[in-house]
Design an enzyme around this catalytic site. Structure first.
Site, short mmCIF file in Angstrom:
data_model
loop_
_atom_site.label_atom_id
_atom_site.label_comp_id
_atom_site.label_asym_id
_atom_site.label_seq_id
_atom_site.Cartn_x
_atom_site.Cartn_y
_atom_site.Cartn_z
N ASP A 107 0.82 -1.21 0.00
CA ASP A 107 0.00 0.00 0.00
C ASP A 107 0.85 1.26 0.00
O ASP A 107 1.99 1.27 0.49
CB ASP A 107 -0.91 0.03 1.24
N LYS A 108 0.29 2.32 -0.52
CA LYS A 108 0.96 3.62 -0.55
C LYS A 108 1.54 3.98 0.82
O LYS A 108 2.70 4.40 0.94
CB LYS A 108 -0.02 4.70 -1.00
#
Length: 318
Positions: free
Chosen positions: A145-146
């Site tokens: 994830d970012k």
């Protein structure tokens, strides 16, 4: 509908009855490839005639069913090279292992067309990345994830991509995550074995589902340090589903601290997070191990918990 998007209607005929949705749609009324349709289904761009989103490409269809396929507006096809600093842990002619900072998106997509890890890799590798992931995702075999930090392996050649992808599919890749969670898991170690799929209440979220809905997901966790109202937990992924650690730890009542989607900060934590300026889920991909897909060496890499999580640990260890 997003401005610039278009919609195609597809009627399932007798010949396609009983097939997987992606295969059936590829054979009726569209010139889209099965892989493209699979991606559209996973991106929630396919609906039934009564407006229900269909997110499972393997769903069986019946003759007479009608589906609406939304085609997003075209975007620039190729990611561009950008001179963005990278923390490189290992590199050879076939692959590269990077330590991704929190806040960096892995590949271009709607809302993040540049400034991603892929843009940085194209610059560093002078465009020499595997083409299997397509022009927008060259070299990308897996993602984090970012707002999760940590280790990621990227393929520079198609042979490396295929070899790594087969190891991910066989669940033989070693992946350990460090997570700071609310409370004290009881028992302090164990295995979470569920199915994870799109949430019925919010299609942007994932959720634990009944058996057969979504994808099978297994996380092994072990408490490493007891903190003030929280715990440092190590999670070993047997599978790699979207938001797996975040969903699983929330499922057993111990959401990740700072998680804006699956956790709600308690008062005490909220003030600590605000003081530190900590605005992400406390999750770090700390260990990555695999067999080199070309020379067959066993490789294993470690990444230290980043400074922002170390500060959070210090504040919670009083």
């Amino acid at each position: 509908m997003v401005p610039g998007a278009s919609t195609i209607e597809a009627l399932i005929d007798e010949a396609s009855s009983g097939l997987r949705l992606d295969k059936a749609l590829a054979g009726v009324a569209t010139d889209l490839s099965r892989e493209r349709l699979k991606a559209l289904i996973l991106d929630q761009c396919v609906m039934t005639a009564d407006g229900r989103i269909v997110s499972d490409p393997a769903r069986k269809v019946a003759a007479g069913e009608v589906f609406a396929i939304t085609l997003p507006p075209p975007v620039a096809a190729e990611a561009v090279a950008q001179d963005i600093p990278l923390s490189i842990i290992y590199e050879d002619d076939h692959l590269i292992v990077v330590d991704k900072p929190a806040g960096l998106v892995v590949h271009p997509a709607a809302g993040n067309l540049d400034g991603t890890l892929v843009n940085a890799l194209l610059h560093h590798c002078r465009g020499q990345l595997s083409g299997i992931g397509g022009v927008a995702r060259p070299g990308i075999v897996h993602r984090i994830d970012k707002d999760t930090s940590g280790l990621l392996v990227v393929a520079k050649t198609d042979k490396a991509h295929e070899g790594l992808a087969s190891q991910f599919k066989a669940h033989s890749i070693e992946r350990l995550y460090a997570a700071i969670v609310a409370g004290r898991p009881a028992p302090p170690s164990g295995t979470i074995d569920t199915w994870i799929g799109r949430s019925d209440a919010d299609r942007k979220k994932m959720a634990v589902q009944r058996e057969g809905r979504g994808k099978h997901a297994v996380t092994h966790y072990a408490t490493k340090q007891a903190l003030n109202g929280a715990s440092l937990v190590e999670c070993r992924l047997e599978t790699g589903r979207t938001h797996q650690v975040r969903v699983h730890m929330a499922h057993i009542g111990h959401p990740l601290i700072g998680d804006p989607v699956y956790g709600r900060a308690k008062k005490g934590f909220k003030s600590i997070l605000e003081t530190l300026g900590f605005d992400r889920q406390a999750l770090h991909a700390k260990t990555l191990g695999f067999i080199h897909p070309v020379d067959r060496r066993a490789l294993s890499f470690e990444s230290r918990i980043p400074a922002d999580m170390q500060e959070l640990l210090s504040q919670l260890n009083v």
